[in-house]
Motif scaffolding. Structure first.
Motif, PDB file in Angstrom:
ATOM      1  N   TYR A   1       1.143  -1.454  -0.051  1.00 13.90           N
ATOM      2  CA  TYR A   1       0.101  -0.005  -0.009  1.00 13.90           C
ATOM      3  C   TYR A   1       1.212   1.628   0.065  1.00 13.90           C
ATOM      4  CZ  TYR A   1      -2.557   3.618   3.378  1.00 13.90           C
ATOM      5  OH  TYR A   1      -3.092   4.214   4.188  1.00 13.90           O
ATOM      6  N   GLY A   2       1.480   1.861   0.950  1.00 16.74           N
ATOM      7  CA  GLY A   2       2.270   2.350   1.199  1.00 16.74           C
ATOM      8  C   GLY A   2       2.968   2.672  -0.453  1.00 16.74           C
ATOM      9  N   ALA A   3       3.826   2.069  -1.161  1.00 16.77           N
ATOM     10  CA  ALA A   3       4.853   2.322  -2.201  1.00 16.77           C
ATOM     11  C   ALA A   3       4.266   2.439  -3.239  1.00 16.77           C
ATOM     12  CB  ALA A   3       5.222   0.885  -2.671  1.00 16.77           C
ATOM     13  N   HIS A   4       2.644   1.254  -3.200  1.00 12.63           N
ATOM     14  CA  HIS A   4       1.289   2.683  -4.574  1.00 12.63           C
ATOM     15  C   HIS A   4       1.776   3.966  -3.980  1.00 12.63           C
ATOM     16  CE1 HIS A   4       1.337  -1.277  -5.956  1.00 12.63           C
ATOM     17  NE2 HIS A   4       1.001  -1.881  -4.522  1.00 12.63           N
ATOM     18  N   LEU A   5       0.926   4.757  -2.854  1.00  8.55           N
ATOM     19  CA  LEU A   5       0.833   5.576  -2.138  1.00  8.55           C
ATOM     20  C   LEU A   5       1.378   6.949  -2.820  1.00  8.55           C
ATOM     21  CD1 LEU A   5      -1.382   6.811  -0.993  1.00  8.55           C
ATOM     22  CD2 LEU A   5      -0.293   6.674   1.432  1.00  8.55           C
TER      23      LEU A   5
ATOM     24  N   LYS B   1     -12.253   8.113   9.734  1.00  4.50           N
ATOM     25  CA  LYS B   1     -11.866   9.582  10.048  1.00  4.50           C
ATOM     26  C   LYS B   1     -10.314  10.253  10.231  1.00  4.50           C
ATOM     27  CE  LYS B   1     -12.211  11.673  14.531  1.00  4.50           C
ATOM     28  NZ  LYS B   1     -12.471  12.674  14.538  1.00  4.50           N
ATOM     29  N   VAL B   2      -9.464   8.970  10.681  1.00  9.72           N
ATOM     30  CA  VAL B   2      -8.166   9.085  11.147  1.00  9.72           C
ATOM     31  C   VAL B   2      -7.324   9.502   9.842  1.00  9.72           C
ATOM     32  CG1 VAL B   2      -7.601   8.003  13.189  1.00  9.72           C
ATOM     33  CG2 VAL B   2      -7.248   7.173  11.142  1.00  9.72           C
ATOM     34  N   THR B   3      -7.626   9.083   8.746  1.00  8.25           N
ATOM     35  CA  THR B   3      -6.917   8.982   7.146  1.00  8.25           C
ATOM     36  C   THR B   3      -7.644  10.347   6.306  1.00  8.25           C
ATOM     37  OG1 THR B   3      -8.775   7.592   5.970  1.00  8.25           O
ATOM     38  CG2 THR B   3      -6.530   7.481   6.247  1.00  8.25           C
ATOM     39  N   THR B   4      -8.663  10.606   7.003  1.00  6.85           N
ATOM     40  CA  THR B   4      -8.656  11.968   6.318  1.00  6.85           C
ATOM     41  C   THR B   4      -8.380  13.563   7.132  1.00  6.85           C
ATOM     42  OG1 THR B   4     -11.343  11.189   6.395  1.00  6.85           O
ATOM     43  CG2 THR B   4     -11.038  13.324   6.462  1.00  6.85           C
TER      44      THR B   4
ATOM     45  N   VAL C   1       2.045   9.878   8.848  1.00  2.68           N
ATOM     46  CA  VAL C   1       1.863   9.427   9.404  1.00  2.68           C
ATOM     47  C   VAL C   1      -0.035   8.089   9.684  1.00  2.68           C
ATOM     48  CG1 VAL C   1       0.917   9.377  12.227  1.00  2.68           C
ATOM     49  CG2 VAL C   1       2.195  11.591  10.308  1.00  2.68           C
ATOM     50  N   SER C   2      -0.448   7.660   8.572  1.00  6.65           N
ATOM     51  CA  SER C   2      -1.903   7.104   8.847  1.00  6.65           C
ATOM     52  C   SER C   2      -0.904   5.957   8.489  1.00  6.65           C
ATOM     53  CB  SER C   2      -2.693   7.784   8.616  1.00  6.65           C
ATOM     54  OG  SER C   2      -2.565   8.072   6.586  1.00  6.65           O
ATOM     55  N   SER C   3      -0.143   5.965   7.510  1.00  7.99           N
ATOM     56  CA  SER C   3       0.592   4.671   6.631  1.00  7.99           C
ATOM     57  C   SER C   3       1.612   3.852   7.549  1.00  7.99           C
ATOM     58  CB  SER C   3       1.294   5.240   5.364  1.00  7.99           C
ATOM     59  OG  SER C   3       0.577   6.140   4.267  1.00  7.99           O
ATOM     60  N   VAL C   4       2.111   4.891   7.929  1.00 13.66           N
ATOM     61  CA  VAL C   4       3.349   4.391   9.234  1.00 13.66           C
ATOM     62  C   VAL C   4       2.234   3.454  10.164  1.00 13.66           C
ATOM     63  CG1 VAL C   4       5.112   5.057  10.899  1.00 13.66           C
ATOM     64  CG2 VAL C   4       5.258   5.783   8.748  1.00 13.66           C
ATOM     65  N   VAL C   5       1.442   3.967  10.666  1.00  9.00           N
ATOM     66  CA  VAL C   5       0.910   3.566  11.711  1.00  9.00           C
ATOM     67  C   VAL C   5       0.042   1.581  11.052  1.00  9.00           C
ATOM     68  CG1 VAL C   5      -1.559   3.002  13.258  1.00  9.00           C
ATOM     69  CG2 VAL C   5       0.118   4.903  12.973  1.00  9.00           C
ATOM     70  N   TYR C   6      -0.542   2.139   9.734  1.00 12.66           N
ATOM     71  CA  TYR C   6      -0.975   1.298   9.624  1.00 12.66           C
ATOM     72  C   TYR C   6      -0.217  -0.428   9.209  1.00 12.66           C
ATOM     73  CZ  TYR C   6      -2.801  -1.702   5.611  1.00 12.66           C
ATOM     74  OH  TYR C   6      -3.123  -2.811   4.435  1.00 12.66           O
ATOM     75  N   TYR C   7       0.843   0.206   9.066  1.00 13.79           N
ATOM     76  CA  TYR C   7       2.022  -0.846   9.256  1.00 13.79           C
ATOM     77  C   TYR C   7       2.591  -1.782  10.865  1.00 13.79           C
ATOM     78  CZ  TYR C   7       3.224   0.354   4.488  1.00 13.79           C
ATOM     79  OH  TYR C   7       3.016   0.749   2.420  1.00 13.79           O
ATOM     80  N   LEU C   8       1.196  -1.713  11.363  1.00 13.13           N
ATOM     81  CA  LEU C   8       1.484  -2.181  12.019  1.00 13.13           C
ATOM     82  C   LEU C   8       0.525  -3.550  11.722  1.00 13.13           C
ATOM     83  CD1 LEU C   8       0.566  -0.165  15.604  1.00 13.13           C
ATOM     84  CD2 LEU C   8       2.436  -1.696  15.794  1.00 13.13           C
ATOM     85  N   TYR C   9      -0.060  -3.400  10.484  1.00 11.17           N
ATOM     86  CA  TYR C   9      -1.484  -4.361  10.638  1.00 11.17           C
ATOM     87  C   TYR C   9      -0.380  -5.680  10.582  1.00 11.17           C
ATOM     88  CZ  TYR C   9      -5.057  -5.992   7.452  1.00 11.17           C
ATOM     89  OH  TYR C   9      -5.645  -7.021   6.839  1.00 11.17           O
ATOM     90  N   VAL C  10       0.276  -5.413   9.400  1.00 11.73           N
ATOM     91  CA  VAL C  10       1.473  -6.641   9.436  1.00 11.73           C
ATOM     92  C   VAL C  10       1.801  -7.962  10.259  1.00 11.73           C
ATOM     93  CG1 VAL C  10       3.620  -7.768   8.103  1.00 11.73           C
ATOM     94  CG2 VAL C  10       1.781  -5.943   7.237  1.00 11.73           C
ATOM     95  N   PRO C  11       2.769  -6.979  11.527  1.00 13.02           N
ATOM     96  CA  PRO C  11       3.135  -7.995  12.934  1.00 13.02           C
ATOM     97  C   PRO C  11       2.002  -8.327  13.591  1.00 13.02           C
ATOM     98  CG  PRO C  11       3.425  -6.146  12.925  1.00 13.02           C
ATOM     99  CD  PRO C  11       3.128  -6.162  12.276  1.00 13.02           C
ATOM    100  N   ILE C  12       0.613  -7.706  13.853  1.00 11.97           N
ATOM    101  CA  ILE C  12      -0.976  -8.449  14.318  1.00 11.97           C
ATOM    102  C   ILE C  12      -0.963  -9.476  13.318  1.00 11.97           C
ATOM    103  CG2 ILE C  12      -2.787  -7.655  14.829  1.00 11.97           C
ATOM    104  CD1 ILE C  12      -1.883  -4.999  14.741  1.00 11.97           C
TER     105      ILE C  12
END
Length: 291
Positions: free
Chosen positions: A102-106, A229-232, A238-249
């Protein structure tokens, strides 16, 4: 200001955790992707409507906003479909690794839509992210379901990266109306398929029903509404960095709940994707604020 920032970070972390329940639960209950999407969205639509009614608010957008709402809803629906099939064909963790591109695409979408040309360092970060994908691919053949699942996950990541751009572009539309519109349009995309599903798709056991309710209430109604809400309101970096918690979780939940092995290739690939994306996004943020 600072309190508001950390409150948004906390909401983002909660949203990511709730969304990380999705691949594990879908793999666990083994329900048709079309049925999963429809039930989750139906619960979210009804929930948001009742909440708005209780607050004496409207969830319906004005006529001039129907086109952007429809665009957001269709993008969201296709993102979900590709992700659900990615989970079905491969594993919960491989699908999560695929969507984490996602982040690379962004970064690339920022170039396309906003003219923010990536630097050499950012191109290297994007390349490193896809090297991470290479580590996870068992063999380069779409006949291999793991590979097909990963490819669909990467496509889902691309569509997911379009969503914050769309939400920020149309942020003049109330958050609640955008979230409701996104779910409402996507729900009808999934609903259209229902008459064509085999009868077996409607035969749900107790575990499947519980799983769908959990996904509908927690991962969709609460998780995705918070994420809208948060991505808006948060900077996309910042929101993208937080999103990467998705992978380890997801990796940990898959290991403990589904007994998916944490192979060295999977860990290396996931680490490369996360490091590359976070580095690229932080670098882009500094370029924007310190031109």
């Amino acid at each position: 200001m600072q309190t508001s920032f950390w409150r948004l970070i906390l909401l983002a972390v909660i949203a990511v955790f709730l969304m990380a329940l999705v691949p594990v639960t879908i793999k666990l209950i083994q329900v048709s992707p079309w049925m999963v999407g429809f039930v989750r969205l139906l619960i979210a639509v009804v929930g948001l409507y009742l909440f708005a009614k209780a607050c004496k608010q409207s969830v319906w957008s004005q006529k001039q906003n129907w086109l952007p709402i429809t665009l957001i809803g269709l993008t969201f629906a296709i993102h979900w479909l590709t992700y659900f099939y990615s989970i079905q064909f491969s594993t919960a963790s491989i699908a999560a690794i695929g969507v984490s591109t996602y982040g690379a695409h962004l970064l690339l979408l920022g170039w396309w839509f906003h003219g923010q040309r990536p630097s050499l360092f950012e191109f290297l970060c994007v390349s490193l992210a896809f090297v991470g994908v290479f580590f996870v691919v068992p063999e380069f053949s779409l006949k291999n379901e793991m590979t097909l699942g990963l490819v669909l996950g990467v496509l889902s990541g691309l569509l997911y990266a379009c969503l914050p751009i769309l939400h920020q572009k149309y942020k003049h539309i109330n958050n609640q109306r955008r979230a409701f519109g996104q779910f409402f349009i996507a729900m009808w995309v999934f609903a259209i398929s229902l008459p064509f599903l085999p009868v077996k798709a409607f035969e749900l056991n107790n575990d499947a029903v519980i799983g769908l309710v959990i996904l509908g209430i927690f991962s969709t109604l609460i998780g995705h509404s918070l994420w809208v809400k948060v991505t808006t309101e948060l900077n996309h970096v910042v929101s993208s960095v937080v999103y990467y918690l998705y992978v380890p979780i997801t990796l940990l939940l898959s290991f403990f709940v589904l007994d998916e092995p944490l192979t060295s290739n999977k860990l290396i690939g996931a680490s490369l994707i996360i490091v590359a994306n976070v580095a690229g996004l932080i670098y882009r943020s500094r370029r924007i604020h310190n031109p």
